[in-house]
Design an enzyme around this catalytic site. Structure first.
Site, PDB file in Angstrom:
ATOM      1  N   VAL A  50       1.056  -0.725   0.027  1.00  0.00           N
ATOM      2  CA  VAL A  50       0.055  -0.275  -0.053  1.00  0.00           C
ATOM      3  C   VAL A  50       1.093   1.584   0.008  1.00  0.00           C
ATOM      4  O   VAL A  50       0.306   2.219   0.137  1.00  0.00           O
ATOM      5  CB  VAL A  50      -1.644  -0.116   1.108  1.00  0.00           C
ATOM      6  CG1 VAL A  50      -2.241  -0.916   0.962  1.00  0.00           C
ATOM      7  CG2 VAL A  50      -0.162   0.307   1.868  1.00  0.00           C
ATOM      8  N   TYR A 140       2.692   5.798  15.362  1.00  0.00           N
ATOM      9  CA  TYR A 140       1.870   5.501  15.477  1.00  0.00           C
ATOM     10  C   TYR A 140       0.438   6.369  15.395  1.00  0.00           C
ATOM     11  O   TYR A 140      -0.062   6.198  14.783  1.00  0.00           O
ATOM     12  CB  TYR A 140       1.281   4.058  16.188  1.00  0.00           C
ATOM     13  CG  TYR A 140       0.144   2.973  15.629  1.00  0.00           C
ATOM     14  CD1 TYR A 140       0.206   2.576  14.930  1.00  0.00           C
ATOM     15  CD2 TYR A 140      -1.505   3.533  16.892  1.00  0.00           C
ATOM     16  CE1 TYR A 140      -0.752   1.801  14.086  1.00  0.00           C
ATOM     17  CE2 TYR A 140      -1.938   2.679  16.234  1.00  0.00           C
ATOM     18  CZ  TYR A 140      -1.886   1.736  15.466  1.00  0.00           C
ATOM     19  OH  TYR A 140      -3.294   1.139  15.002  1.00  0.00           O
TER      20      TYR A 140
HETATM   21  P1  NAI Z   1      -2.351  -7.461  11.542  1.00  0.00           P
HETATM   22  O1  NAI Z   1      -1.350  -7.294  11.326  1.00  0.00           O
HETATM   23  O2  NAI Z   1      -3.404  -8.797  12.252  1.00  0.00           O
HETATM   24  O3  NAI Z   1      -2.530  -7.707  10.166  1.00  0.00           O
HETATM   25  C1  NAI Z   1      -2.348  -6.178   9.256  1.00  0.00           C
HETATM   26  C2  NAI Z   1      -1.943  -6.176   7.988  1.00  0.00           C
HETATM   27  O4  NAI Z   1      -1.774  -5.475   6.760  1.00  0.00           O
HETATM   28  C3  NAI Z   1      -1.093  -7.637   7.094  1.00  0.00           C
HETATM   29  O5  NAI Z   1      -1.778  -8.757   7.125  1.00  0.00           O
HETATM   30  C4  NAI Z   1       0.141  -7.868   6.808  1.00  0.00           C
HETATM   31  O6  NAI Z   1       0.674  -8.057   6.671  1.00  0.00           O
HETATM   32  C5  NAI Z   1      -1.091  -6.083   6.308  1.00  0.00           C
HETATM   33  N1  NAI Z   1      -0.020  -4.677   5.891  1.00  0.00           N
HETATM   34  C6  NAI Z   1       1.350  -4.339   6.372  1.00  0.00           C
HETATM   35  N2  NAI Z   1       2.050  -3.374   5.731  1.00  0.00           N
HETATM   36  C7  NAI Z   1       1.316  -3.582   4.569  1.00  0.00           C
HETATM   37  C8  NAI Z   1       2.190  -2.714   3.655  1.00  0.00           C
HETATM   38  N3  NAI Z   1       2.594  -2.011   2.902  1.00  0.00           N
HETATM   39  N4  NAI Z   1       0.991  -3.217   2.411  1.00  0.00           N
HETATM   40  C9  NAI Z   1      -0.172  -4.127   2.431  1.00  0.00           C
HETATM   41  N5  NAI Z   1      -0.806  -4.699   3.127  1.00  0.00           N
HETATM   42  C10 NAI Z   1       0.240  -4.349   4.169  1.00  0.00           C
HETATM   43  O7  NAI Z   1      -2.819  -6.243  11.542  1.00  0.00           O
HETATM   44  P2  NAI Z   1      -4.623  -6.186  13.160  1.00  0.00           P
HETATM   45  O8  NAI Z   1      -4.703  -5.592  14.257  1.00  0.00           O
HETATM   46  O9  NAI Z   1      -5.776  -7.019  11.404  1.00  0.00           O
HETATM   47  O10 NAI Z   1      -4.680  -4.053  11.518  1.00  0.00           O
HETATM   48  C11 NAI Z   1      -5.474  -3.757  11.112  1.00  0.00           C
HETATM   49  C12 NAI Z   1      -5.334  -2.892  11.125  1.00  0.00           C
HETATM   50  O11 NAI Z   1      -6.244  -2.542  12.359  1.00  0.00           O
HETATM   51  C13 NAI Z   1      -4.220  -1.603  11.380  1.00  0.00           C
HETATM   52  O12 NAI Z   1      -4.393  -0.272  10.282  1.00  0.00           O
HETATM   53  C14 NAI Z   1      -4.019  -1.610  12.553  1.00  0.00           C
HETATM   54  O13 NAI Z   1      -2.913  -0.284  12.729  1.00  0.00           O
HETATM   55  C15 NAI Z   1      -5.803  -1.267  13.098  1.00  0.00           C
HETATM   56  N6  NAI Z   1      -5.601  -1.513  14.835  1.00  0.00           N
HETATM   57  C16 NAI Z   1      -5.425  -2.302  15.363  1.00  0.00           C
HETATM   58  C17 NAI Z   1      -5.956  -2.447  16.356  1.00  0.00           C
HETATM   59  C18 NAI Z   1      -5.271  -3.501  17.513  1.00  0.00           C
HETATM   60  O14 NAI Z   1      -5.671  -3.290  18.411  1.00  0.00           O
HETATM   61  N7  NAI Z   1      -5.754  -4.723  17.082  1.00  0.00           N
HETATM   62  C19 NAI Z   1      -5.742  -1.313  17.559  1.00  0.00           C
HETATM   63  C20 NAI Z   1      -6.808   0.153  16.359  1.00  0.00           C
HETATM   64  C21 NAI Z   1      -6.503  -0.220  14.719  1.00  0.00           C
END
Ligand code: NAI
Length: 238
Positions: A50, A140
């Site tokens: 992305v 972040y």
């Molecule tokens: P996760 O680590 O399970 O999934 C994140 C996904 O993003 C992974 O599959 C990874 O390969 C992908 N990714 C990372 N860099 C990338 C790039 N440059 N291009 C394409 N894909 C990329 O994390 P989760 O928890 O599902 O996070 C999803 C969203 O939710 C994130 O934006 C995170 O900041 C946000 N979030 C998560 C929280 C948590 O406590 N888990 C709380 C608040 C927000």
């Protein structure tokens, strides 16, 4: 009848956590969904970075070529590491902004022409760290705070063309991201500061609960909702 029958969605970060749950829910509710993730695999998830404009353009083009339209773009890809501000490397700072803020910008920019045609919507996953300061989280927080105001700005800009733009702001969600993040917590972190983020409700948010909020914002039921930040923070802000 599903809420998304006949609709087409693109979900970044779909290989894990909230993105994977969102892809599954939208599909279950009738949408044709293409995932876009660095960890892309097979037809389901197009390998996409992305942070790279060409890679994002290809993912959007592949979605429209495959399914003929685009109704929903979900910005879920993200990264998160704790760290004291004085210990952050410039690379870590840039990486947070590139994935968490520039990524949604690039996806939105590529998706907008198609969303204007379908009167579609964008939903981004920001964070409670985008509306409230959190210690040891400066990069972040900056990226997610930027994403909240990016959302509000383009919601205004796109409203006359019928495109809605919203974000969800979860607290701690039970995904691999949070496990990795806690491993990076400074050993001598001030526990008093960390309690500021404690949820009033017990436990973590489930990925499927965030997916439900995303689906609501992307659905026709949210016809009059744009520029909003829907908190799923267990009462942190109360
Ligand atoms: P996760 O680590 O399970 O999934 C994140 C996904 O993003 C992974 O599959 C990874 O390969 C992908 N990714 C990372 N860099 C990338 C790039 N440059 N291009 C394409 N894909 C990329 O994390 P989760 O928890 O599902 O996070 C999803 C969203 O939710 C994130 O934006 C995170 O900041 C946000 N979030 C998560 C929280 C948590 O406590 N888990 C709380 C608040 C927000």
């Amino acid at each position: 009848m599903g809420r998304f029958d006949g609709k087409v969605a693109l979900v970044t970060g779909a290989a894990s956590g909230i993105g994977a749950a969102t892809l599954a829910l939208l599909r279950q509710e009738g949408a044709s969904v293409v995932g876009a993730d660095l960890a892309g695999a097979g037809d389901d998830i197009v390998r996409t970075d992305v942070t790279d404009a060409d890679s994002v353009a290809q993912a959007v083009a592949a979605t429209v070529e495959r399914h003929g339209r685009l109704d929903v773009a979900v910005n879920c890809a993200g990264i998160f590491r704790f760290g004291r501000v004085e210990d952050l490397t410039l690379d870590e700072w840039h990486r947070h902004l590139a994935v968490n803020l520039t990524g949604p910008f690039l996806v939105s920019q590529a998706a907008i022409p198609h969303l204007v045609e379908t009167k579609g919507s964008i939903v981004s996953v920001a964070s409670i760290a985008g509306v409230k300061g959190q210690a040891y989280t400066s990069a972040y927080c900056a990226s997610k705070g930027g994403l909240v105001l990016f959302t509000k700005s383009i919601a205004l800009e796109l409203a006359p063309r019928g495109v809605r733009v919203n974000c969800v702001c979860p607290g701690g969600v039970d995904t691999p991201l949070i496990v990795g993040a806690f491993a990076s917590m400074p050993a001598d972190a001030d526990a008093r500061l960390m309690t500021r983020m404690d949820s009033v409700l017990p436990g973590l948010v489930a990925p499927g609960e965030v997916a439900e909020a995303i689906a609501y914002l992307a659905s026709d039921a949210a016809r009059m909702v744009t520029g909003t930040t829907l908190l799923l923070d267990g009462g942190t802000q109360s």
